[in-house]
Design a protein around this motif. Structure first.
Motif, PDB file in Angstrom:
ATOM      1  N   UNK A 233      -3.965 -16.893 -51.231  1.00 30.45           N
ATOM      2  CA  UNK A 233      -5.305 -17.452 -51.263  1.00 30.45           C
ATOM      3  C   UNK A 233      -5.752 -18.200 -50.040  1.00 30.45           C
ATOM      4  N   UNK A 234      -7.203 -18.180 -49.853  1.00 28.61           N
ATOM      5  CA  UNK A 234      -7.396 -18.472 -48.871  1.00 28.61           C
ATOM      6  C   UNK A 234      -8.063 -19.967 -48.755  1.00 28.61           C
ATOM      7  N   UNK A 235      -7.816 -21.026 -48.191  1.00 28.91           N
ATOM      8  CA  UNK A 235      -8.256 -22.499 -47.892  1.00 28.91           C
ATOM      9  C   UNK A 235      -9.023 -22.543 -46.875  1.00 28.91           C
ATOM     10  N   UNK A 236     -10.210 -23.202 -46.672  1.00 24.00           N
ATOM     11  CA  UNK A 236     -10.839 -23.383 -45.241  1.00 24.00           C
ATOM     12  C   UNK A 236     -11.169 -24.930 -44.817  1.00 24.00           C
ATOM     13  N   UNK A 237     -10.538 -25.332 -43.664  1.00 21.79           N
ATOM     14  CA  UNK A 237     -10.336 -26.565 -43.279  1.00 21.79           C
ATOM     15  C   UNK A 237     -11.647 -26.606 -42.224  1.00 21.79           C
ATOM     16  N   UNK A 238     -12.387 -27.740 -42.180  1.00 23.27           N
ATOM     17  CA  UNK A 238     -13.368 -28.140 -40.985  1.00 23.27           C
ATOM     18  C   UNK A 238     -12.617 -29.063 -39.990  1.00 23.27           C
ATOM     19  N   UNK A 239     -12.560 -28.326 -38.637  1.00 29.10           N
ATOM     20  CA  UNK A 239     -11.705 -28.879 -37.625  1.00 29.10           C
ATOM     21  C   UNK A 239     -12.617 -29.611 -36.862  1.00 29.10           C
ATOM     22  N   UNK A 240     -12.164 -30.781 -36.603  1.00 26.19           N
ATOM     23  CA  UNK A 240     -13.076 -31.781 -35.884  1.00 26.19           C
ATOM     24  C   UNK A 240     -12.082 -32.454 -34.405  1.00 26.19           C
ATOM     25  N   UNK A 241     -10.835 -32.475 -34.900  1.00 24.27           N
ATOM     26  CA  UNK A 241      -9.944 -32.904 -33.862  1.00 24.27           C
ATOM     27  C   UNK A 241      -8.728 -32.174 -33.755  1.00 24.27           C
ATOM     28  N   UNK A 242      -8.628 -31.276 -32.845  1.00 19.25           N
ATOM     29  CA  UNK A 242      -7.574 -30.196 -32.768  1.00 19.25           C
ATOM     30  C   UNK A 242      -6.186 -30.723 -32.568  1.00 19.25           C
ATOM     31  N   UNK A 243      -6.197 -32.028 -32.080  1.00 23.17           N
ATOM     32  CA  UNK A 243      -4.831 -32.726 -32.076  1.00 23.17           C
ATOM     33  C   UNK A 243      -4.333 -33.298 -33.523  1.00 23.17           C
ATOM     34  N   UNK A 244      -5.006 -33.083 -34.508  1.00 27.03           N
ATOM     35  CA  UNK A 244      -4.411 -33.495 -35.917  1.00 27.03           C
ATOM     36  C   UNK A 244      -3.642 -32.666 -36.442  1.00 27.03           C
ATOM     37  N   UNK A 245      -2.409 -33.062 -36.908  1.00 22.75           N
ATOM     38  CA  UNK A 245      -1.482 -31.892 -37.398  1.00 22.75           C
ATOM     39  C   UNK A 245      -1.990 -31.789 -38.677  1.00 22.75           C
ATOM     40  N   UNK A 246      -1.688 -30.566 -39.493  1.00 22.75           N
ATOM     41  CA  UNK A 246      -1.869 -30.073 -40.803  1.00 22.75           C
ATOM     42  C   UNK A 246      -0.824 -30.234 -41.479  1.00 22.75           C
TER      43      UNK A 246
END
Length: 166
Positions: free
Chosen positions: A54-67
């Protein structure tokens, strides 16, 4: 709204040897969190080796934020049970996205990440340039649980209005 850098497509492929939370099995689903964003997969009934694809899509605003990825067991009459979690950084992946890779043969490994105390990797993770895209396959070992891994793949989606590098 914060500045959107781009979109991160996370393909939640499958779970491997997940913990049993019901009598003989579990009804697992995955929740992916980054900052205030929260996405989830569908529930797969009675399977400790589920295949979500399944594909889930996140909007990235801060690349240092962990997932954070958390696996839950769906229960009908009580609160869903947690079946472990894993966290990963996307900065190495985004650094690879920003490299000039045009002209490289498809399938070129751009960077390798190795399991260690600082991450949840269960196996070596390769960031690969493939057919004009940068992808990363990860096998994440779940924490705070007796067993279980989740396999995912990352893919970057450029947003036309965000041509700035990260």
């Amino acid at each position: 709204m914060e500045n959107l850098i781009g979109l991160l497509r996370i393909r939640v492929k499958r779970g491997v040897n997940l913990a049993v939370r019901d009598v003989r099995s579990s009804d697992p689903y995955v929740v992916v969190r980054m900052g205030r964003q929260r996405l989830k997969t569908r529930v797969i009934k009675k399977d400790v080796n589920p295949e979500w694809n399944e594909d889930l899509t996140l909007s990235v605003t801060d690349p240092s934020r962990p997932i954070t990825i958390t696996v839950y067991d769906h229960d009908t009459f009580s609160k869903d049970d947690k079946m472990g979690e894993a966290e990963f950084e996307i900065r190495p992946f985004i650094e690879a996205v920003n490299m000039r890779l045009d002209g490289l043969p498809s399938g070129t490994v751009v960077r390798r990440l190795y399991p260690g105390r600082q991450n949840c990797l269960a196996d070596e993770s390769c960031i690969t340039y493939s057919e004009g895209k940068v992808v990363q396959d990860l096998v994440l070992r779940l924490r705070n649980v007796e067993c279980g891994e989740v396999e995912i793949q990352l893919e970057w989606i450029r947003v036309p209005s965000t041509s700035r590098s990260i």
